[in-house]
Motif scaffolding. Structure first.
Motif: not given
Length: 191
Positions: A40-45, A47-68
């Motif tokens: 949620l902290d990452v999502v709030i920031g 501003r542009t369409p961002t890949k799931v893998s980049t979001i997962a890396e920023s949130a320090d979690c795996d890509t599948e969990t981020a995708r869910d």
């Protein structure tokens, strides 16, 4: 003595200075909390369409969990999904705008909202008169410093505050106009 030097009498001798190495690093503080909170902290920031893998890396979690979680956030309206290869997500500003308006309605009575709007509009009128313009975007910072005899920083701060007041007025007006929150007292309020 340099301004950054610590005077010898800063400690009374009984206390020891803080152990800065024992403090948590800013990175570890940002990585704390549940996965949902970090995402949620990452999502709030976003501003542009961002890949799931980049979001997962920023949130320090795996890509599948981020995708869910991102799919869940999408169903809630918090993010906008951009289909393609790869799928990308960005923050849905309309959702967060709605949340802010809803929170105003929950926390304040209609009278308090109207009073705050009135105060905000009066402050805006003061800036409009001061800068002889209808909106802060219509004012040149260079011209404002010369015409108002202000420093660049003072003019920028005034224009920034004016812009903030415009945004506050829009939120308050929207909170005033929309249907009241469940449990609040319905009825017209003269503004």
């Amino acid at each position: 003595m340099d301004l950054t030097d610590i005077p010898g009498d800063a400690y009374d001798g009984e206390e020891s200075p803080p152990d800065l190495d024992a403090l948590e690093s800013p990175d570890s503080l940002l990585k704390g909390g549940s996965i949902r909170e970090r995402l949620l902290d990452v999502v709030i920031g976003l501003r542009t369409p961002t890949k799931v893998s980049t979001i997962a890396e920023s949130a320090d979690c795996d890509t599948e969990t981020a995708r869910d979680y991102l799919e869940w956030f999408d169903e809630m309206g918090m993010v906008q999904r951009h289909d393609g290869r790869p799928v990308r997500y960005e923050r849905n500003d309309a959702y967060f705008q709605w949340r802010r308006i809803d929170r105003i309605r929950e926390e304040y009575s209609e009278r308090e909202i109207v009073d705050a709007l009135d105060d905000t509009l009066n402050q805006i009128e003061g800036y409009r008169a001061q800068f002889d313009a209808t909106h802060p975007d219509d004012v040149s910072l260079v011209d404002a410093t010369q015409e108002q005899n202000l420093s660049t920083e003072a003019a920028w701060e005034a224009l920034s505050e004016w812009e903030t007041l415009e945004q506050r007025a829009a939120l308050l007006d929207e909170a005033r106009r929309n249907n009241p929150v469940a449990g609040s007292k319905p009825g017209p309020v003269d503004a």
